[in-house]
Design a protein around this motif. Structure first.
Motif, mmCIF file in Angstrom:
data_model
loop_
_atom_site.group_PDB
_atom_site.id
_atom_site.type_symbol
_atom_site.label_atom_id
_atom_site.label_comp_id
_atom_site.label_asym_id
_atom_site.label_seq_id
_atom_site.Cartn_x
_atom_site.Cartn_y
_atom_site.Cartn_z
ATOM 1 N N LEU A 1 0.825 -1.200 0.000
ATOM 2 C CA LEU A 1 0.000 0.000 0.000
ATOM 3 C C LEU A 1 0.863 1.255 0.000
ATOM 4 C CD1 LEU A 1 -2.972 -0.772 2.433
ATOM 5 C CD2 LEU A 1 -3.056 -0.441 -0.036
ATOM 6 N N GLY A 2 1.934 1.219 0.786
ATOM 7 C CA GLY A 2 2.838 2.368 0.814
ATOM 8 C C GLY A 2 3.483 2.614 -0.534
ATOM 9 N N ILE A 3 3.889 1.536 -1.211
ATOM 10 C CA ILE A 3 4.501 1.668 -2.525
ATOM 11 C C ILE A 3 3.523 2.289 -3.515
ATOM 12 C CG2 ILE A 3 5.351 0.355 -4.502
ATOM 13 C CD1 ILE A 3 6.581 -1.616 -2.489
ATOM 14 N N VAL A 4 2.304 1.770 -3.541
ATOM 15 C CA VAL A 4 1.295 2.296 -4.464
ATOM 16 C C VAL A 4 1.017 3.777 -4.169
ATOM 17 C CG1 VAL A 4 -1.119 2.109 -5.196
ATOM 18 C CG2 VAL A 4 0.249 0.050 -4.861
ATOM 19 N N GLY A 5 0.954 4.124 -2.891
ATOM 20 C CA GLY A 5 0.678 5.511 -2.520
ATOM 21 C C GLY A 5 1.731 6.476 -3.012
ATOM 22 N N VAL A 6 3.002 6.141 -2.809
ATOM 23 C CA VAL A 6 4.058 7.076 -3.185
ATOM 24 C C VAL A 6 4.206 7.192 -4.695
ATOM 25 C CG1 VAL A 6 5.319 6.776 -1.020
ATOM 26 C CG2 VAL A 6 5.860 5.300 -2.950
#
Length: 554
Positions: free
Chosen positions: A34-39
């Motif tokens: 989720l963090g990867i997709v967000g950034v």
């Protein structure tokens, strides 16, 4: 004796890099995907919004009812705000934490994009574009900081792959997307598209990125004025450069006022920094061989994108093609992005040097630009399909290799051990990215204009009355338009005008060929700079083995 030698021995670069990586704060996300997709959504979104704005500027000017000169400031309002908030993000991120700033900025950006199509006042439109630029401008520097400090090392190559796919893909898919929106819905979706994507980014950041620890209040207080001076100075000089070609550079009082005021503010920020060090700025940390070279490489990489962003659309626009007709030529460079990006990520995990990826990427882009230099006025979008496919492979490899080198430089130089180091590191590359893209576009426009004048003059030397070729063409064209003209005199004038139009078209085609060759030679310069980069003591395979140890210890 042996003890004294052991004490006096300095640590090697590899030992320092391992120590720096092991000292990174253990604030790794429990939901890294989720963090990867967000950034990466944040990085791609600001690129897509800027590209959509440039494509839909004519529709936006017609909606508000303004002319060319007033409309030129709309694009500058957004992009100058991006430049302003870049250095200032270091202050905000260090004071309040990147996660909090990103969530707030994304929320305001969503509201701004939702209401922008409904604004009919020019002054209010400029204000809202500034707000949208200030909020979305935090996405680039702070998302890079997020990715490096919160994503496990074993996911970094795939993060870089997605980052390249979103950012590079946003540039290449924007013409087709905007043309489809305008044909099937309305031009309003140039903003509403961003308003729908930003909440997805907010959800991913909220659930995928952990809260940062509270900032310690001991030590010197960060300087607000220093960041304000630097941000204002860079934004004013950026605006001057972007408007320079339109207002005739140094002959314009507006250009001189913007540029020298910006230079004065930047000088004030530098003097203030030298007299009183700021705890959030680490300028000496940036003075490293690889960091400087990577900044230059990012600048030149942004210039190589002008082949897809400027040259190919201009070569088709002279025939009256719209965005949806130009899009099929450009979108071919986006088709291989995902496959190439993840292939490159797997190669990085297999200990491949990212400098090799950059070298392969610049070579493919140079070859595609060289092939495009055979352009003639008879070309259509279909003539670019194969070369743009090669361009897509080249841009993907070079971008992933470049970002991969930047990430490794941030890690092994110890940038992640101190928040102010990585914040300064991210802000510097954000500033170079904006200046590189704008300077490249401005220079390419100036280059095309000057080369067109040269070719018009050279071609005009061979188009003179009395020459049998010129007279034959004039008589043939006059005979063709005589039926729709009032007499032979008007037919002859119209024939001469057609000859002049042909001359201008051919001169512009030759200037575009020169532009493609310039892109090819800029890729050669990128190869030289890549060869000058020093090898990193760490690779991604070693980083991925370091992270689990650190997680277990924490």
């Amino acid at each position: 004796m042996a003890a004294s030698i052991a004490i006096d021995r300095r640590p090697t670069a590899a030992e320092f890099a391992h120590a720096a990586a092991a000292a990174i704060p253990s604030e790794v996300s429990t939901r890294p995907l989720l963090g990867i997709v967000g950034v990466v959504i944040g990085a791609g979104l600001v690129t897509l919004t800027a590209r959509m704005l440039s494509l839909g500027l004519a529709d936006l000017k017609g909606h508000v009812g303004i002319g060319f000169d007033q409309g030129a400031w709309l694009d500058s309002a957004y992009n100058a705000s991006l430049m302003f908030i870049g250095p200032f993000s270091v202050y905000l991120g260090g004071l309040l934490g990147p996660r909090r700033i990103l969530l707030f900025a994304a929320g305001v950006f969503t509201v701004s994009c939702a209401f922008l199509p409904h604004i009919h006042s020019y002054s209010l439109l400029v204000t809202m574009l500034i707000v949208a630029g200030l909020t979305s401008g935090t996405f680039y520097p702070l998302t890079l900081t997020f990715a490096l400090r919160n994503i496990p090392f074993r996911f970094l190559p795939f993060t870089i792959a997605l980052y390249a796919t979103f950012v590079d893909g946003a540039v290449n898919i924007a013409p087709s997307l905007y043309g489809w929106y305008r044909d099937h819905f309305s031009w309003h979706w140039m903003f509403w598209n961003s308003a729908l994507i930003a909440p997805v980014m907010m959800l991913c950041i909220y659930f995928g990125i952990p809260r940062a620890p509270a900032r310690k209040k001991d030590g010197p207080v960060p300087s607000f004025a220093g960041f304000l001076y630097l941000s204002a100075g860079l934004a004013l000089m950026f605006t001057a450069i972007q408007q320079g070609q339109r207002i005739d550079w140094w002959r314009s009082g507006v250009f001189n006022a913007l540029f020298w005021c910006g230079a004065f503010f930047t000088l004030c920020a530098l003097i203030r920094r030298l007299r009183g060090p700021n705890p959030l700025v680490a300028l000496p940390y940036l003075w490293k061989w690889n960091t400087v070279l990577l900044g230059a490489l990012l600048f030149w990489f942004r210039f190589t994108l002008t082949g897809t962003i400027i040259l190919i659309p201009e070569s088709l626009a002279i025939h009256g093609f719209e965005a949806d007709q130009i899009g099929p030529a450009v979108i071919w460079s986006a088709l291989p992005l995902l496959l190439v990006a993840f292939t490159a990520a797997l190669m990085l995990l297999r200990k491949l040097d990212p400098r090799l990826l950059m070298a392969v990427g610049f070579t493919c882009t140079a070859l595609a630009a060289y092939l495009n230099a055979e352009y003639t006025t008879a070309w259509s979008a279909a003539n670019y399909y194969r070369t743009e496919l090669l361009t897509g492979v080249g841009q993907a490899f070079s971008f992933i290799g470049l970002v991969g080198c930047i990430v490794l430089q941030g890690v092994f130089s110890g940038g992640l051990t101190k928040p102010q180091w990585i914040l300064t590191f991210s802000a510097m590359f954000h500033t170079i990215r904006l200046f590189g893209g704008t300077a490249g576009a401005i220079y390419m426009g100036h280059f095309l204009a000057e080369r067109e004048k040269l070719h018009s003059n050279l071609l005009g030397l061979h188009v003179t009355r009395g020459s049998w070729i010129t007279d034959a063409n004039l008589h043939a064209l006059a005979g063709g338009v005589y039926a729709k003209s009032f007499g032979a005199a008007e037919a002859g004038a119209r024939a001469a005008a057609l000859i002049g139009a042909r001359l201008r078209l051919q001169a512009y085609a030759l200037s575009l060929n020169d532009g493609f060759l310039l892109v090819a030679w800029s890729c050669v310069l990128g190869l030289i700079l890549t060869a000058l980069l020093r090898n990193s003591p760490l690779n991604y395979a070693e980083l991925s083995r370091l992270q689990p140890v650190k997680e277990t210890q924490s």
